[in-house]
Design a protein around this motif. Structure first.
Motif, short mmCIF file in Angstrom:
data_model
loop_
_atom_site.label_atom_id
_atom_site.label_comp_id
_atom_site.label_asym_id
_atom_site.label_seq_id
_atom_site.Cartn_x
_atom_site.Cartn_y
_atom_site.Cartn_z
N THR A 1 0.84 -1.21 0.00
CA THR A 1 0.00 0.00 0.00
C THR A 1 0.87 1.26 0.00
N VAL A 2 2.09 1.13 0.53
CA VAL A 2 3.03 2.26 0.48
C VAL A 2 3.39 2.54 -0.98
N ASP A 3 3.66 1.48 -1.74
CA ASP A 3 3.98 1.61 -3.16
C ASP A 3 2.79 2.21 -3.92
N GLU A 4 1.59 1.75 -3.56
CA GLU A 4 0.39 2.24 -4.25
C GLU A 4 0.18 3.74 -3.98
N ALA A 5 0.48 4.17 -2.74
CA ALA A 5 0.35 5.59 -2.40
C ALA A 5 1.36 6.41 -3.20
N PHE A 6 2.57 5.87 -3.33
CA PHE A 6 3.59 6.57 -4.11
C PHE A 6 3.20 6.64 -5.59
N LYS A 7 2.65 5.56 -6.11
CA LYS A 7 2.21 5.55 -7.51
C LYS A 7 1.09 6.57 -7.73
N ARG A 8 0.14 6.63 -6.79
CA ARG A 8 -0.94 7.62 -6.92
C ARG A 8 -0.39 9.05 -6.95
N LEU A 9 0.65 9.28 -6.13
CA LEU A 9 1.27 10.60 -6.10
C LEU A 9 1.93 10.91 -7.44
N LEU A 10 2.67 9.94 -7.98
CA LEU A 10 3.33 10.14 -9.27
C LEU A 10 2.30 10.49 -10.34
N ALA B 1 -0.66 11.72 -9.91
CA ALA B 1 -1.23 13.04 -9.63
C ALA B 1 -0.32 14.15 -10.14
N ILE B 2 0.99 13.89 -10.11
CA ILE B 2 1.95 14.90 -10.56
C ILE B 2 2.08 14.93 -12.08
N ILE B 3 2.21 13.74 -12.68
CA ILE B 3 2.56 13.69 -14.11
C ILE B 3 1.40 13.29 -15.01
N THR B 4 0.26 12.95 -14.46
CA THR B 4 -0.95 12.45 -15.14
C THR B 4 -0.79 10.96 -15.49
N ASN B 5 -1.90 10.28 -15.56
CA ASN B 5 -1.90 8.85 -15.85
C ASN B 5 -1.41 8.58 -17.27
N ASP B 6 -1.76 9.46 -18.22
CA ASP B 6 -1.33 9.26 -19.61
C ASP B 6 0.19 9.27 -19.73
N VAL B 7 0.82 10.22 -19.04
CA VAL B 7 2.28 10.30 -19.08
C VAL B 7 2.89 9.08 -18.40
N TYR B 8 2.32 8.69 -17.25
CA TYR B 8 2.86 7.53 -16.52
C TYR B 8 2.81 6.27 -17.40
N GLU B 9 1.68 6.02 -18.04
CA GLU B 9 1.53 4.81 -18.87
C GLU B 9 2.45 4.87 -20.09
N ALA B 10 2.56 6.03 -20.69
CA ALA B 10 3.44 6.19 -21.85
C ALA B 10 4.91 6.00 -21.45
N PHE B 11 5.27 6.54 -20.29
CA PHE B 11 6.64 6.38 -19.76
C PHE B 11 6.93 4.91 -19.49
N LYS B 12 5.99 4.22 -18.86
CA LYS B 12 6.18 2.80 -18.56
C LYS B 12 6.34 1.99 -19.85
N ARG B 13 5.55 2.33 -20.85
CA ARG B 13 5.58 1.58 -22.11
C ARG B 13 6.83 1.88 -22.94
#
Length: 583
Positions: free
Chosen positions: A265-274, A276-288
């Motif tokens: 859940t600590v990791d999940e909280a950190f992911k939610r923060l990321l 929130a900062i960079i948007t989900n679209d950027v996060y998914e594109a970065f991961k891909r």
């Protein structure tokens, strides 16, 4: 049946601790166990910078979906290498997938379910679990010749596989079936409950191997003393209460409870923060598009989160890949550092060149969900078990200073006992459980269990809408036939109440039973407040179609898995029947 296999003459007990975040194996020889129950042989996994007794629970599977490319640290490294050359998309990379089996009563678990990997590609879950268990099993077997144990055969080994105590019977069966697919014979396999295994290990530890302000230790507690096991793992928080019994055994006096709010859940909280900062679209594109850098962030975070304490005010500093800031600019046409300065996180997050700094207060907030829920549950259990004098903290997440401090601050009157190897005591305790499967003398049931049955229809007692006709005449179906009640204490190996069942039709050669669980102490009908948890089949001895072919059935609940015993009343034939909890 499987929970009560006698393993006293087994040359080796081998344990696999299959964790949400980390996994490992250990074994102990019977000849060594008699003199030192805590002695265990483990593997040191190479992380690149250190050696650890566990390795990350991640598996890399080749494009054929059937062949393991790597597991653990090697899987992380290999996948990152593939991502660096953009060859990773055809491979399957699964991490932290154990929580897919964490279900509540009534939630469906199907042996045909699939798992999504890091890139949202799917494989059958049973295959992924089986390949992971097989890797760990084969890895253990491979080292035996190097340790002068090359003459050991598979039939000389009894295997123990650990699962959370709060898991459903279906989840335990799923792990058993995965282990069988991995090449472990069912009769050579015991499913051990994680907090129980940890408790067994700590019962045999010397005082100097624990961290406790008062100098207390679980091994020094006298008969009748009660203590809580707080098993804080990566996926689950699993809590139960034990009472010291005679002959170094223990009784469970409070059924296991908890939930999926462990360290991840600590990791999940950190992911939610990321996000929130960079948007989900950027996060998914970065991961891909930059999977190798995405993996680096999570590796970095895994190290940094272990350094977060309640006392330090130093910020948490992490490397910020240029590929992430570039991707953010490409999508939003704005620089990330400027966007953060103008956001609600301006006072807690700073971006300085290739580093991102999080304030200590913000970093501690990532632990809030798990800490608050855990403390609340401990309080609730304490209110029902007022004689508890100590809390034993085990599991990898128990090593977190934030969680430790919260428990110590809230329960000042308790001895808080933390083994020096809190993350490994489940693995090593599983070996003790394998050698001594009856070391837990009693358990407490979490539910009322029973079978759907038929009763002779009685007008005025049974609702008219329930009336049906069989070869036995007018009957009422779906009557709950209770075999054991919620919170009931059951002794290991002892069948509970026997009930008699008869066929309803002359043509029957088999009786099918539906097994139900309920949180009510006395359900009346199976379709009112009951959950179907499994089925079982019992073959009938043919007596020319007679309806008096009675079968006596009893459940034994005190093992880690439910065992059903059936007897043919006329012939005396006795059999053990497996309940299918997966449908």
């Amino acid at each position: 049946m499987h929970s009560y296999i006698k393993v006293a003459n087994t040359a080796i007990v081998a344990a696999i601790d299959f964790g949400t975040t980390y996994s490992g194996w250990a074994y102990s020889l019977r000849s060594n166990f008699d003199s030192d129950r805590t002695k265990a042989s483990t593997k040191l996994w190479n992380s690149g910078s250190a050696q650890t007794e566990k390795t990350p629970t991640c598996i890399l599977i080749r494009p054929d979906g059937k062949t393991v490319e790597a597991f653990g640290y090697e899987a992380e490294d290999r996948y990152q290498d593939l991502a660096g050359t953009e060859e990773h998309m055809d491979f399957f990379y699964f991490r932290r997938f154990k929580m897919s089996l964490s279900k509540k009563l009534g939630e469906k678990l199907d042996r045909n379910m699939t798992l999504e990997d890091a890139m949202n590609r799917c494989l059958p879950a049973l295959d992924v679990f089986a390949m992971s268990i097989k890797f760990l099993k084969d890895d253990l077997l491979a080292v035996l010749p190097d340790r002068h144990l090359g003459n050991i055969k598979m039939d000389d080994i009894h295997w123990v596989l650990t699962v959370p105590a709060i898991w459903t019977d279906g989840s335990k069966q799923f792990m058993r079936e995965a282990a069988i697919m991995a090449g472990i014979k069912s009769k050579r396999l015991t499913i051990a409950l994680e907090p129980e295994a940890a408790s067994m290990f700590c019962r045999n530890l010397p005082i100097e191997a624990t961290n406790c302000d008062s100098g207390s230790n679980i091994s020094s507690l006298s008969i009748g003393t009660q203590y809580m096991i707080l098993d804080a793992g990566g996926g689950t928080i699993d809590i139960t209460v034990h009472e010291v019994d005679t002959d170094n055994n223990v009784k469970e006096i409070h059924a296991a409870s908890g939930g999926g709010w462990g360290g991840t859940t600590v990791d999940e909280a950190f992911k939610r923060l990321l996000i929130a900062i960079i948007t989900n679209d950027v996060y998914e594109a970065f991961k891909r598009d930059h999977t190798d850098d995405w993996l680096d962030i999570w590796r970095d975070f895994e190290v940094k989160k272990r350094t977060i304490t309640t006392s330090s005010n130093s910020p948490v500093r992490m490397r910020l890949p240029s590929s992430l800031t570039d991707k953010y600019y490409l999508v939003t046409k704005q620089k990330l550092a400027i966007a953060v300065k103008g956001s609600e996180y301006a006072s807690d997050i700073q971006i300085v060149r290739d580093k991102i700094n999080f304030s200590a207060e913000l970093a501690r907030s990532w632990f809030e969900t798990s800490v608050v829920k855990t403390v609340h549950l401990v309080k609730s259990i304490m209110s029902k078990n007022e004689n508890v004098t100590a809390i034993l903290m085990v599991g990898g997440f128990s090593e977190s200073p934030v969680l430790q401090n919260a428990v110590r601050a809230e329960f000042k009157q308790m001895d808080i006992i933390i083994p020096s190897e809190a993350s490994n005591c489940i693995l090593k305790g599983a070996l003790i459980f394998g050698h001594l499967p009856k070391v837990i003398t009693e358990r407490v049931l979490k539910y009322t269990y029973g079978i759907g049955s038929f009763e002779t229809f009685v007008a005025g007692h049974h609702p008219p809408k329930r009336l049906i006709t069989t070869d036995n005449g007018f009957v009422c179906p779906n009557v709950f036939s209770k075999h054991a009640e919620i919170y009931q204490r059951v002794k290991i190996g002892e069948p509970q109440v026997w009930h008699t069942y008869s066929p309803q039709y002359k043509s029957q050669t088999q009786m099918s039973f539906s097994v139900f669980a309920s949180e009510k102490p006395n359900p009346v009908y199976t379709d009112e407040g009951c959950i179907l948890i499994g089925t079982l089949q019992i073959d009938l001895v043919d007596h020319d179609g007679a309806l008096d072919r009675e079968v006596l059935v009893a459940f034994t609940f005190s093992g880690t898995e439910i065992v059903v015993e059936a007897k043919d009343r006329k012939t005396g034939n006795q059999s053990f029947v497996a309940v299918d909890f997966l449908g």
